[in-house]
Design a protein around this motif. Structure first.
Motif, short mmCIF file in Angstrom:
data_model
loop_
_atom_site.label_atom_id
_atom_site.label_comp_id
_atom_site.label_asym_id
_atom_site.label_seq_id
_atom_site.Cartn_x
_atom_site.Cartn_y
_atom_site.Cartn_z
N HIS A 39 -18.29 -73.07 107.68
CA HIS A 39 -17.49 -74.04 108.42
C HIS A 39 -16.00 -73.75 108.38
O HIS A 39 -15.19 -74.60 108.72
N ASP A 40 -15.64 -72.54 107.97
CA ASP A 40 -14.24 -72.14 107.87
C ASP A 40 -13.83 -71.50 109.20
O ASP A 40 -14.35 -70.45 109.56
N PRO A 41 -12.89 -72.12 109.92
CA PRO A 41 -12.50 -71.56 111.22
C PRO A 41 -11.79 -70.21 111.13
O PRO A 41 -11.68 -69.51 112.12
N GLU A 42 -11.35 -69.82 109.93
CA GLU A 42 -10.68 -68.53 109.77
C GLU A 42 -11.65 -67.39 109.44
O GLU A 42 -11.26 -66.23 109.45
N VAL A 43 -12.90 -67.72 109.15
CA VAL A 43 -13.93 -66.70 108.93
C VAL A 43 -14.40 -66.26 110.32
O VAL A 43 -14.63 -67.10 111.19
N PRO A 44 -14.52 -64.95 110.55
CA PRO A 44 -14.99 -64.49 111.87
C PRO A 44 -16.27 -65.23 112.29
O PRO A 44 -17.18 -65.42 111.49
N LEU A 45 -16.29 -65.65 113.55
CA LEU A 45 -17.36 -66.52 114.05
C LEU A 45 -18.75 -65.94 113.81
O LEU A 45 -19.66 -66.65 113.39
#
Length: 161
Positions: A39-45
């Motif tokens: 759920h981390d928006p900074e981890v590549p999708l």
């Protein structure tokens, strides 16, 4: 049914011994870390989607924990993670297919390859760091700062003994 004299009749200890509790704690901690990364928006999708679908396991986290920032030879990575070279090779193959790592020629040994994080893998690593810090904070909130400190000190002493 009668039990022989040398067979214990009480076996509750099997559910509460330290090794079992440590295993449960590690699975809970790693599960929380993977949930946070999903759920981390900074981890590549693509990587967060893999985590969200349960495709990334604790075994894959071994690469995240043990791969040196400058890269590692497969045998060194396996040794650091406490795995066989063959098992680590399979994990590296999968992580390479996901774009998390790449294999490059080893400058010191032309026959060998080094495993390195890709840019997406480094973003994953930063997400892992954020998730670990949050999970540690949650543990401190759950058990109290003093108990968390005692746990950390005790585990450090145990693994270094």
């Amino acid at each position: 049914m009668e039990f022989p004299q040398d067979v214990p009749t009480e076996d509750g200890w099997r559910q509460t011994h330290l090794g079992r509790l440590l295993g449960h704690a590690m699975r809970r901690f790693d599960g929380r870390v993977l949930h946070l990364m999903a759920h981390d928006p900074e981890v590549p999708l693509a990587l967060s989607n893999l985590a969200a679908r349960g495709q990334v396991s604790a075994a894959h986290v071994h690469i995240t924990r043990h791969l040196a920032l400058g890269g590692s030879r497969l045998q060194d990575l396996a040794d650091s993670a406490g795995m066989s070279k063959q098992a680590m090779g399979k994990l590296v193959d999968q992580c390479e297919a996901w774009g998390l790592v790449t294999r490059e020629a080893d400058a010191r040994d032309g026959r060998a390859k080094r495993v390195r994080f890709t840019p997406a893998g480094l973003a994953w690593l930063h997400g892992f760091e954020r998730a670990v810090r949050q999970a540690e904070d949650e543990l401190r909130q759950a058990v109290g700062a003093e108990v968390a400190t005692v746990i950390a000190l005790g585990l450090e002493a145990y693994v270094s003994a």
